[in-house]
Design an enzyme around this catalytic site. Structure first.
Site, PDB file in Angstrom:
ATOM      1  CG  HIS A 133     -11.377  -3.578  -0.172  1.00  0.00           C
ATOM      2  ND1 HIS A 133     -10.936  -3.283   1.097  1.00  0.00           N
ATOM      3  CD2 HIS A 133     -10.521  -2.943  -1.015  1.00  0.00           C
ATOM      4  CE1 HIS A 133      -9.849  -2.519   1.022  1.00  0.00           C
ATOM      5  NE2 HIS A 133      -9.577  -2.292  -0.243  1.00  0.00           N
ATOM      6  CG  HIS A 138     -10.638   1.822  -2.191  1.00  0.00           C
ATOM      7  ND1 HIS A 138      -9.593   2.560  -1.682  1.00  0.00           N
ATOM      8  CD2 HIS A 138     -10.310   0.533  -1.997  1.00  0.00           C
ATOM      9  CE1 HIS A 138      -8.672   1.738  -1.204  1.00  0.00           C
ATOM     10  NE2 HIS A 138      -9.075   0.506  -1.364  1.00  0.00           N
ATOM     11  CD  GLU A 181      -6.513  -0.112   0.964  1.00  0.00           C
ATOM     12  OE1 GLU A 181      -6.424  -0.491  -0.202  1.00  0.00           O
ATOM     13  OE2 GLU A 181      -7.567  -0.215   1.605  1.00  0.00           O
ATOM     14  CB  SER A 200     -14.428  -2.669   3.425  1.00  0.00           C
ATOM     15  OG  SER A 200     -13.023  -2.700   3.532  1.00  0.00           O
TER      16      SER A 200
HETATM   17  N1  HBI Z   1      -4.769  -3.387  -7.717  1.00  0.00           N
HETATM   18  N2  HBI Z   1      -6.986  -3.684  -8.393  1.00  0.00           N
HETATM   19  C1  HBI Z   1      -6.089  -3.208  -7.482  1.00  0.00           C
HETATM   20  N3  HBI Z   1      -6.517  -2.583  -6.378  1.00  0.00           N
HETATM   21  C2  HBI Z   1      -5.663  -2.094  -5.448  1.00  0.00           C
HETATM   22  O1  HBI Z   1      -6.083  -1.504  -4.432  1.00  0.00           O
HETATM   23  C3  HBI Z   1      -4.279  -2.256  -5.653  1.00  0.00           C
HETATM   24  C4  HBI Z   1      -3.856  -2.908  -6.823  1.00  0.00           C
HETATM   25  N4  HBI Z   1      -2.537  -3.080  -7.047  1.00  0.00           N
HETATM   26  C5  HBI Z   1      -1.520  -2.560  -6.158  1.00  0.00           C
HETATM   27  C6  HBI Z   1      -2.078  -1.956  -4.926  1.00  0.00           C
HETATM   28  N5  HBI Z   1      -3.375  -1.784  -4.738  1.00  0.00           N
HETATM   29  C7  HBI Z   1      -1.194  -1.548  -3.791  1.00  0.00           C
HETATM   30  O2  HBI Z   1       0.118  -2.024  -3.986  1.00  0.00           O
HETATM   31  C8  HBI Z   1      -1.150  -0.054  -3.562  1.00  0.00           C
HETATM   32  O3  HBI Z   1      -0.493   0.142  -2.355  1.00  0.00           O
HETATM   33  C9  HBI Z   1      -0.419   0.632  -4.640  1.00  0.00           C
HETATM   34 FE    FE Z   2      -7.937  -1.223  -1.083  1.00  0.00          FE
END
Ligand code: HBI
Ligand code: FE
Length: 294
Positions: A133, A138, A181, A200
């Site tokens: 993912h 990303h 996303e 993804s």
């Molecule tokens: N942590 N590793 C990781 N990857 C993410 O995409 C991620 C996260 N923590 C919080 C988060 N995404 C979401 O709450 C976002 O909307 C900020």
């Molecule tokens: Fe994500």
């Protein structure tokens, strides 16, 4: 099979979920053959679907980074090209991070990538972000200078929102959800996907463009920040940007007065359509990929 290490489960606002340590970890020197095979299967399946459905910027960046189905890419190799292109780098993490840590990474042009990949029996769905993912979904668009600027600005905004409070954070998290996303972009050839959660996912790559079920609404910052979302089903609404510049420009102003306005309004259910929404309809020729119904 490499399993994630140091995982504690905690009751959080997202339910009883694994909460990982926030440490940065090195990418394992080796992955078992099963892991490389999982990467290859998912990579080939998604790329076959995404030509003609994902935006060109995504596909071209993925090729430019040298991503390929034969092996899980090395973070160090990707960082060489990524750092030289937009100054972003990947850092390995155990998994989902607390919001503030996550935002701080983005604010410093570091994208946290989960170091482990899903098991073969999870190939069609996994509830939390894994290496596929993060890396497949990303990372490629971080090669696009405007999107790279947006992601840094988003991180800086997230650090500020965290200081303002949970309501501001909720508004801002919706913006991430409906753009980074699950975002769609309008192009002269029709609607295309740029959101990592869609590219993804096999099912959502088709559903987001070709099903009659979801709404597709033109980008409107405050409309997005009011709109709830579901984490366990395909989206009921997708928001469509006209360009990555539009996304970057939307995040230029100070959000404090916007948060105050949003706090005074009700949240919008995920499936609602408002009379002043710019709605994309099937059959108007405005941005439809060809393809069967799903
Ligand atoms: N942590 N590793 C990781 N990857 C993410 O995409 C991620 C996260 N923590 C919080 C988060 N995404 C979401 O709450 C976002 O909307 C900020
Ligand atoms: Fe994500």
């Amino acid at each position: 099979m490499n399993e994630p290490r140091r995982v504690e489960h905690q009751q959080t606002d997202k339910g009883y979920v694994p909460v990982y340590t926030t440490a940065i970890v090195d990418q394992p020197a080796e992955y078992p053959a099963d892991d490389h095979a999982t990467w290859g299967t998912l990579y080939e399946r998604q790329r076959a679907l995404l030509v003609g459905r994902a935006c060109d910027e995504f596909l071209q960046a993925q090729d430019a980074m040298g991503m390929a189905p034969d092996r899980i890419p090395r973070f160090d190799d990707l960082n060489e090209v990524l750092r030289a292109t937009t100054g972003w780098t990947l850092v390995g993490v155990e998994g989902l991070l607390p919001e503030l840590e996550f935002f701080d990474h983005l604010a410093n042009r570091r994208f946290p990538v989960t170091w482990w990949i899903r098991r073969p029996d999870q190939i069609d769905y996994i509830a939390e972000p894994d290496l596929f993912h993060d890396l497949f979904g990303h990372v490629p668009l971080l090669m696009n200078p405007v999107f790279a600027d947006y992601m840094e600005a988003y991180g800086k905004g997230g650090v500020k929102a965290h200081g303002i409070g949970p309501d501001a954070l909720q508004h801002l998290t919706r913006l991430y959800w409906y753009t980074v996303e699950f975002g769609l972009i309008n192009t002269p050839d029709g609607l295309r996907i740029y959101g990592a959660g869609i590219v993804s996912s096999k099912g959502e790559s088709l559903y987001s463009l070709e099903s009659d079920a979801p709404n597709r609404i033109g980008f409107d910052l405050e409309r997005i920040m009011r709109t709830r979302y579901r984490i366990d089903t395909f989206q009921k609404t997708y928001f469509v940007i006209d360009s990555f510049e539009q996304l970057m420009n939307a995040t230029a102003p100070d959000f404090t007065p916007i948060y105050a306005r949003l706090d005074a309004q009700d949240a919008v259910p995920a499936g609602d359509v408002h009379v002043d929404d710019r709605v994309f309809h099937r059959g108007t020729g405005e941005g439809w990929a060809d393809g069967g119904d799903v």
